[in-house]
Design a protein around this motif. Structure first.
Motif, mmCIF file in Angstrom:
data_model
loop_
_atom_site.group_PDB
_atom_site.id
_atom_site.type_symbol
_atom_site.label_atom_id
_atom_site.label_comp_id
_atom_site.label_asym_id
_atom_site.label_seq_id
_atom_site.Cartn_x
_atom_site.Cartn_y
_atom_site.Cartn_z
ATOM 1 N N ASP A 162 33.176 63.570 -14.633
ATOM 2 C CA ASP A 162 31.797 63.804 -15.280
ATOM 3 C C ASP A 162 32.256 64.963 -16.558
ATOM 4 O OD1 ASP A 162 30.223 62.257 -14.208
ATOM 5 O OD2 ASP A 162 28.363 64.342 -13.308
ATOM 6 N N GLY A 163 31.155 64.775 -17.245
ATOM 7 C CA GLY A 163 31.320 65.506 -18.953
ATOM 8 C C GLY A 163 30.663 65.000 -20.424
ATOM 9 N N GLU A 164 30.653 66.055 -20.916
ATOM 10 C CA GLU A 164 29.584 65.495 -22.390
ATOM 11 C C GLU A 164 30.682 64.730 -23.169
ATOM 12 O OE1 GLU A 164 26.405 66.056 -22.826
ATOM 13 O OE2 GLU A 164 26.269 66.729 -20.755
ATOM 14 N N GLN B 200 15.103 73.386 -23.752
ATOM 15 C CA GLN B 200 16.248 72.581 -24.058
ATOM 16 C C GLN B 200 17.467 73.010 -23.551
ATOM 17 O OE1 GLN B 200 15.692 72.406 -28.819
ATOM 18 N NE2 GLN B 200 17.747 73.486 -28.916
ATOM 19 N N THR B 201 18.347 72.040 -23.907
ATOM 20 C CA THR B 201 19.977 71.826 -23.567
ATOM 21 C C THR B 201 20.456 73.181 -23.807
ATOM 22 O OG1 THR B 201 20.130 69.911 -25.222
ATOM 23 C CG2 THR B 201 20.296 69.719 -22.940
ATOM 24 N N SER B 202 21.826 73.599 -24.409
ATOM 25 C CA SER B 202 22.079 74.714 -25.338
ATOM 26 C C SER B 202 22.700 74.327 -26.717
ATOM 27 C CB SER B 202 23.541 74.918 -24.560
ATOM 28 O OG SER B 202 24.438 74.200 -24.330
ATOM 29 N N GLU C 219 17.308 77.810 -22.278
ATOM 30 C CA GLU C 219 18.553 76.596 -22.211
ATOM 31 C C GLU C 219 19.215 76.252 -21.192
ATOM 32 O OE1 GLU C 219 20.788 78.122 -25.614
ATOM 33 O OE2 GLU C 219 19.203 77.964 -26.942
ATOM 34 N N SER C 220 19.619 74.948 -20.798
ATOM 35 C CA SER C 220 19.771 74.859 -19.705
ATOM 36 C C SER C 220 20.222 73.488 -20.434
ATOM 37 C CB SER C 220 19.213 74.909 -18.627
ATOM 38 O OG SER C 220 20.198 74.293 -17.695
ATOM 39 N N ASP C 221 21.855 73.177 -20.005
ATOM 40 C CA ASP C 221 22.633 71.582 -19.479
ATOM 41 C C ASP C 221 21.950 70.853 -18.650
ATOM 42 O OD1 ASP C 221 23.338 72.326 -22.493
ATOM 43 O OD2 ASP C 221 25.215 73.242 -21.949
#
Length: 309
Positions: free
Chosen positions: A127-129, A202-204, A229-231
């Motif tokens: 996993d990873g962005e 929202q995400t970071s 914020e949270s990813d």
């Protein structure tokens, strides 16, 4: 003659935006990365990078060299891949990377089918962005990657696709997530401007999703007030369910909807991210990777989104 190793260091520095990030990616010390860039600048007789408050940016000479270097490195990887395929070495493994919501939805059925049809291939999944996965794919640490991008992305996001061959799988629209007791929870559709005065989750701020959500709101005439914020989209849903804000969440990240969250479509369709499967450009795609791409395309067609393959 320019050194291939130092060219690779330059590409990593420019694509990752800092010496420290490039050093971590390459498993080098930061001093070694600095020395490699210094030697490359001495060899070319030109400054190649500029150090600024927002990180490293290439000079015109550096940008030109990176463009050539990425093509050269692609050809080297393609040659290595073709030789490995001929020798039967690469067929024994397939290393796949995926962004988390794609890994939780698209990948499992494709992995199950792949293992049935290729029992002798060692398959791994990480996993990873996209900002993490794409450089690893270019560096040869992965064979295939599930990525996403937003139309009209910022230059740094577009640069992630440099040197990669991508196949579009589907369009993943973003939905409005509201607390179940919200006045708009029963609405068939919600306009973005209806959320002008809301607190947002929202995400970071550095994530592609957050950047695109903010840009979309600004285009609608307001800047969202971000409370949290949270990813982790499960955390985002939990905060929305608790009533502390609203959110825009990609459809793939809503495979499991929190019972305290109401999901609604935006009246104008809303922002959409394009999900792609990528390999390194220049040829050399192994038969197992080709099979996985086809399987992911089949899986994408079964999802409640607009498949493109």
């Amino acid at each position: 003659m320019l050194n291939l190793g130092r060219l690779r260091v330059l590409c990593e520095v420019v694509n990752r935006g800092s010496f420290s990030a490039a050093a971590e990616s390459l498993s080098y010390t930061q001093s070694a990365v600095s020395q490699a860039i210094a030697r490359l600048e001495a060899e070319t007789g030109a400054p190649l990078v500029l150090r600024g408050r927002r990180g490293i940016t290439p000079t015109p000479a550096g940008a030109a060299l990176v463009s050539h270097a990425e093509r050269i490195l692609e050809q080297v990887r393609a040659a290595e891949a073709e030789i490995a395929t001929v020798m039967g070495e690469r067929a024994a493994r397939l290393r796949v990377g995926s962004f988390p919501s794609g890994g939780a939805t698209l990948m499992p059925p494709a992995v199950a089918r792949f293992r049935r049809s290729h029992p002798d291939v060692a398959l791994t999944l990480e996993d990873g962005e996209p900002e993490e996965i794409a450089p690893r794919l270019r560096a040869g640490e992965l064979d295939l990657a599930l990525l996403y991008e937003f139309p009209g992305a910022q230059p740094r996001s577009r640069r992630l696709a440099t040197g990669l061959r991508s196949v579009k799988l589907l369009e993943d629209p973003m939905r409005v997530a509201l607390p179940a007791e919200h006045p708009l929870a029963e609405a068939a559709e919600v306009r973005l401007t209806d959320l002008r005065d809301e607190q947002w989750v929202q995400t970071s701020v550095q994530s592609p999703c957050a950047r695109h959500v903010v840009a979309t709101c600004v285009q609608a005439g307001f800047e969202p007030t971000v409370a949290f914020e949270s990813d982790d989209f499960d955390t985002v849903q939990g905060l929305v369910a608790a009533g502390v804000g609203v959110a825009l969440i990609p459809r793939l990240a809503l495979n499991r909807v929190h019972p305290g969250v109401a999901v609604r479509e935006l009246a104008t369709g809303g922002p959409t991210r394009q999900v792609t499967v990528a390999t390194v450009g220049g040829g050399g795609v192994s038969p197992p990777a080709h099979s996985m791409i086809q399987m992911l395309g089949d899986v994408a067609k079964r999802f409640d989104v607009r498949a493109t393959v």
